[in-house]
Every structure is written in C-alpha cells, then in structure tokens.
Design a protein around this motif. Structure first.
Motif, PDB file in Angstrom:
ATOM      1  N   GLN A   5       0.690  -1.037   0.026  1.00  0.00           N
ATOM      2  CA  GLN A   5       0.168  -0.213  -0.279  1.00  0.00           C
ATOM      3  C   GLN A   5       0.932   1.189   0.020  1.00  0.00           C
ATOM      4  O   GLN A   5       1.883   1.504   0.871  1.00  0.00           O
ATOM      5  CB  GLN A   5      -0.888  -0.073   1.049  1.00  0.00           C
ATOM      6  N   TYR A   9      -2.067   6.523  -0.387  1.00  0.00           N
ATOM      7  CA  TYR A   9      -3.192   5.621  -0.301  1.00  0.00           C
ATOM      8  C   TYR A   9      -3.414   5.623   1.426  1.00  0.00           C
ATOM      9  O   TYR A   9      -4.443   5.881   1.695  1.00  0.00           O
ATOM     10  CB  TYR A   9      -3.002   4.277  -0.748  1.00  0.00           C
ATOM     11  N   LEU A  10      -2.666   5.347   2.298  1.00  0.00           N
ATOM     12  CA  LEU A  10      -2.785   5.245   3.631  1.00  0.00           C
ATOM     13  C   LEU A  10      -2.880   6.426   4.183  1.00  0.00           C
ATOM     14  O   LEU A  10      -3.818   6.739   5.114  1.00  0.00           O
ATOM     15  CB  LEU A  10      -1.466   4.738   4.251  1.00  0.00           C
ATOM     16  N   LEU A  13      -6.350   7.685   3.769  1.00  0.00           N
ATOM     17  CA  LEU A  13      -7.281   6.832   4.855  1.00  0.00           C
ATOM     18  C   LEU A  13      -7.495   7.483   6.114  1.00  0.00           C
ATOM     19  O   LEU A  13      -8.638   7.820   6.858  1.00  0.00           O
ATOM     20  CB  LEU A  13      -6.865   5.422   5.159  1.00  0.00           C
ATOM     21  N   LYS A  16      -9.553  10.493   5.394  1.00  0.00           N
ATOM     22  CA  LYS A  16     -11.032  10.220   5.531  1.00  0.00           C
ATOM     23  C   LYS A  16     -11.665  10.190   6.921  1.00  0.00           C
ATOM     24  O   LYS A  16     -12.639  10.460   7.272  1.00  0.00           O
ATOM     25  CB  LYS A  16     -11.083   8.699   4.839  1.00  0.00           C
ATOM     26  N   LEU A  23     -15.054   4.317   6.739  1.00  0.00           N
ATOM     27  CA  LEU A  23     -14.065   3.278   6.404  1.00  0.00           C
ATOM     28  C   LEU A  23     -14.441   1.785   6.116  1.00  0.00           C
ATOM     29  O   LEU A  23     -15.218   1.452   7.142  1.00  0.00           O
ATOM     30  CB  LEU A  23     -12.556   3.599   7.184  1.00  0.00           C
ATOM     31  N   SER A  24     -14.272   1.010   5.389  1.00  0.00           N
ATOM     32  CA  SER A  24     -14.453  -0.099   5.120  1.00  0.00           C
ATOM     33  C   SER A  24     -13.737  -0.966   6.198  1.00  0.00           C
ATOM     34  O   SER A  24     -12.660  -0.481   6.600  1.00  0.00           O
ATOM     35  CB  SER A  24     -14.294  -0.765   3.567  1.00  0.00           C
ATOM     36  N   ASP A  26     -11.878  -3.450   5.422  1.00  0.00           N
ATOM     37  CA  ASP A  26     -10.329  -3.479   4.825  1.00  0.00           C
ATOM     38  C   ASP A  26      -9.785  -2.351   5.114  1.00  0.00           C
ATOM     39  O   ASP A  26      -8.525  -2.458   5.304  1.00  0.00           O
ATOM     40  CB  ASP A  26     -10.601  -3.807   3.419  1.00  0.00           C
ATOM     41  N   GLU A  27     -10.217  -1.324   4.949  1.00  0.00           N
ATOM     42  CA  GLU A  27      -9.342   0.186   5.110  1.00  0.00           C
ATOM     43  C   GLU A  27      -9.093   0.343   6.530  1.00  0.00           C
ATOM     44  O   GLU A  27      -7.980   0.773   6.951  1.00  0.00           O
ATOM     45  CB  GLU A  27     -10.326   1.374   4.568  1.00  0.00           C
ATOM     46  N   SER A  30      -6.198  -1.761   7.488  1.00  0.00           N
ATOM     47  CA  SER A  30      -4.734  -1.141   7.128  1.00  0.00           C
ATOM     48  C   SER A  30      -4.364  -0.161   8.007  1.00  0.00           C
ATOM     49  O   SER A  30      -3.165  -0.141   8.233  1.00  0.00           O
ATOM     50  CB  SER A  30      -5.044  -0.473   5.604  1.00  0.00           C
ATOM     51  N   VAL A  31      -5.338   0.501   8.390  1.00  0.00           N
ATOM     52  CA  VAL A  31      -4.842   1.836   9.371  1.00  0.00           C
ATOM     53  C   VAL A  31      -4.245   1.062  10.507  1.00  0.00           C
ATOM     54  O   VAL A  31      -3.475   1.643  11.282  1.00  0.00           O
ATOM     55  CB  VAL A  31      -6.169   2.667   9.853  1.00  0.00           C
ATOM     56  N   CYS A  34      -0.900  -1.552   9.382  1.00  0.00           N
ATOM     57  CA  CYS A  34       0.352  -1.100   8.463  1.00  0.00           C
ATOM     58  C   CYS A  34       1.527  -0.674   9.254  1.00  0.00           C
ATOM     59  O   CYS A  34       1.194   0.104  10.346  1.00  0.00           O
ATOM     60  CB  CYS A  34       0.073  -0.104   7.374  1.00  0.00           C
TER      61      CYS A  34
END
Ligand code: 5AD
Ligand code: FES
Length: 362
Positions: A5, A9-10, A13, A16, A23-24, A26-27, A30-31, A34
């Motif tokens: 990623q 992109y991160l 997030l 957002k 956030l979904s 999946d998102e 990642s937060v 990662c």
C-alpha cells in the motif's frame, strides 16, 4: 498486504477518518496494521492538530482516588478480582477520601475520580454521601465515578447528588471476546445497557478498551471503533493490557505501547472533541508512554491521589508505576512530563467541550 500500500493511499485513509467518512473493514485493517513509519507519523500529527484545534495546548488533570480494592467481580485479567486470595484488601473511609480531595485541591486538581472495585460495602447511600461532601466542600470541582455496573436508579441517585462524569470501560465491543475475558455471571449486554443508561441520565460518559488483551483480534478492535463512532462517548480510556501474576492471563504477552498510541490517534480523529487520557498503563509499559500518547492526540492525565500506604494494593496489573510517590511528587512529575511535550497542565474542571465550563488557559 501492508507493504504494497502506498503512503499516499494510507494517508488518504487518515484524511477520510478525520472527515468522518466511513472506512470499510479492509481500510480500517490497513490503518490498524500497516507498519509504515511515515504513515504512523502522519496519523499522529493529524491527531495532534485536531486536538490542538479543539483543546489548544491544555492538558487536563484528574486526581485519581482508588478508594477500595474489594470487588465482587472476577474479571479474568484483573488483579483485584474477587478470586485473587493474594490481594491485600483495603477501603478508605469517607474521611480519608475527603483528605485526598483536600490535598488534591491544594495541588490544583479540579476533577476527582473516585475509582474502586464493585464493593458492596459502598452502598448507594454511602456513595451519595461522599459525593455530597466533596461537592459542598469544593463546589468548583467535577466528580467522576468509576465504580462499575449499577442499576439505573443508582446511577440516577449519584447524578442527582452531584456526580458529573462516569467511566465504565466497555472492555471490548466484541461479544464473543467479552465472554472470553469475563466469567459467565457478567454480561456484555448489561455492560452496554449501563453505558446507555448513564448517557440518558445526563452524565459525561467514558467507555474504553484494553489494547492487546488476550484473544483480541483486529476484528474486535474494528468493532470497538465502530462502537465508539456510534455511541460517541465524551471520554475514552484505553491502555495496553498488562498481565497480573495472580490471574489466569499471567502468561499472556502485554499489549504494545505503539499500538495503544496508534489507537489514541485513531480515536482522536473519529471523535475530535473526546477527552482522551494518556493512561498509567501506557506509562507502565513504556517509560515515556504517556508523553507519546499526549503527542499523538491524548489530552488528559490522571495522576494518583490515593494515600501512599494503599497504592501498591490497587494492583490491577503488575509493575504499576507511581505506587511509591506522594501525591505532590506525582503532580510535579506529571507537570514536568507534560511541559516536555510542549503542552501545559490546566487548572480547570476540564469538561467535555459540549458541557461548557472548559475554559482554556492563556
Ligand atoms: N491490564 C490493563 N488494564 C487493566 N484493567 C484491569 N486489569 C487490567 C490489566 N491487567 C483496566 C480495565 C478496567 C480499568 C479500571 O483497568 O480496563 O476497566
Ligand atoms: Fe506519579 Fe510520575 S506521575 S510519579
């Protein structure tokens, strides 16, 4: 997955999150997972900016009075659970509690947190009497209760006596996980019900969870975040899980300071005006944990006001810091730690922004 990623992109997030966009799963994964240090830095800077926009450079202090370590519950993680026969039990008298407040007021505290196990000796009448005494002696202070699950009528009597805030960590918003942390006579539904009752009565309400508790998964943390978004508490207490030698979780690894600090930042972004402590547990797991928390979005610290003689008995987890220090020493230490972060300790009740009274110092 994390390595692939891109940073932009991160960071998108985190943006957002700040804009309260959903956030979904999946998102959120990642937060939470990662390990890109540039992203973690970005997240924490963003949280810090949001916190400063709302609360400036002020850090609110709460004087923590641990007034009883008797508890009728047997939570599997907790050192003062009723099943721990090694715990040396104590309770403070009303007079001793007031004397902690006297010391605290003199030191600049304008919020007292009365925290204890679920001790049946402290009936509603006794709690009400303590609240009334403190409020008549120090009308310009706020009282926070942290005394566990009660009936709605009990909560109401505390509120009517003058209590302002109530902390009741939900511990985990994942019911299956809750049942792994608690014995079968405790229920997830009742705990949640208590939080909604407290809200309806008019308290500033605090919930919260341990980070890295046994059997916690990323999915459980996502449920916690979704619950916080929905419930919108005024306060969120989060600290790392730390094993206690006399519990069945003694051999589990502790939660990490990094993950706790990351959660602090995420919580600040999803609840911009929340009162968010850098907890003693965070300071226990990492000597500069509280400073890291403050720099990443936390805006509250809770130094100990309990008499030195009982401090090490309020042992929820092993190696708890600040058990040997006088209250005056603790506030001095905290004040210097806070100023090292570029913030300053405020002498005020430090209410949630929606509840007024929270005057920023110059
Ligand atoms: N590690 C970290 N936090 C703990 N608590 C209880 N036991 C532990 C432990 N072993 C937290 C719980 C509780 C709060 C008062 O202390 O989240 O709600
Ligand atoms: Fe208590 Fe540092 S805060 S000694």
């Amino acid at each position: 997955m994390a390595e692939t990623q891109s940073l932009s992109y991160l960071c998108g997030l985190a943006d957002k999150l700040e804009k309260s966009q959903n956030l979904s799963d999946d998102e959120l994964h990642s937060v939470l997972l990662c390990d890109n240090p540039d992203f973690i830095h970005y997240l924490s800077e963003k949280a810090r900016t949001v916190r400063e926009k709302i609360y400036g450079k002020d850090v609110f202090i709460r004087g923590l009075i641990e007034f009883t370590n008797y508890c009728k519950n047997n939570c599997k993680y907790c050192g003062i659970r009723c099943g721990n026969k090694n715990a040396e039990r104590y309770r403070l008298s009303e007079k001793e509690i007031i004397s902690c407040c006297d010391t605290g007021y003199e030191l600049g505290f304008r919020t007292f947190v009365l925290q204890g196990g679920e001790d049946t000796y402290f009936t509603d009448d006794r709690i009400v009497s303590i609240i009334r005494k403190i409020k008549s002696r120090y009308p310009d202070t706020a009282i926070t209760l942290s005394i566990g699950e009660k009936d709605k009528e009990s909560f109401r009597s505390f509120f009517e006596a003058g209590a302002d805030r109530y902390l009741l960590r939900h511990e985990t918003a994942d019911k299956e996980h809750y049942n792994m942390l608690h014995p079968s006579d405790m229920s997830f539904e009742h705990r949640m019900q208590c939080l909604y009752d407290l809200r309806e009565i008019g308290f500033q309400v605090g919930c919260g969870m341990m980070i890295g508790s046994p059997y916690q998964t990323t999915e459980s943390l996502i449920k916690d975040l979704r619950f916080l978004q929905k419930f919108k508490p005024e306060m969120v207490g989060t600290g790392p899980f730390i094993p206690h030698r006399d519990t069945e979780f003694a051999a589990f690894p502790p939660g990490s300071a990094e993950m706790t600090v990351r959660l602090i930042s995420i919580i600040r972004l999803i609840l911009p005006d929340v009162l968010l402590p850098a907890t003693t547990a965070l300071g226990t797991i990492d000597p500069s944990g509280r400073e890291k928390g403050l720099k990443a979005g936390a805006n509250v610290v809770m130094p100990n006001l309990s008499p030195t003689a009982v401090r090490n008995k309020y042992s929820l987890y092993d190696n708890k810091i600040c058990t040997g220090d006088e209250s005056a020493e603790c506030i001095r230490c905290i004040t210097s730690r806070v100023s090292q972060t570029g913030y300053r300790v405020a002498v005020s009740r430090g209410d949630h922004i929606r509840y007024g009274n929270s005057v920023l110092t110059q």
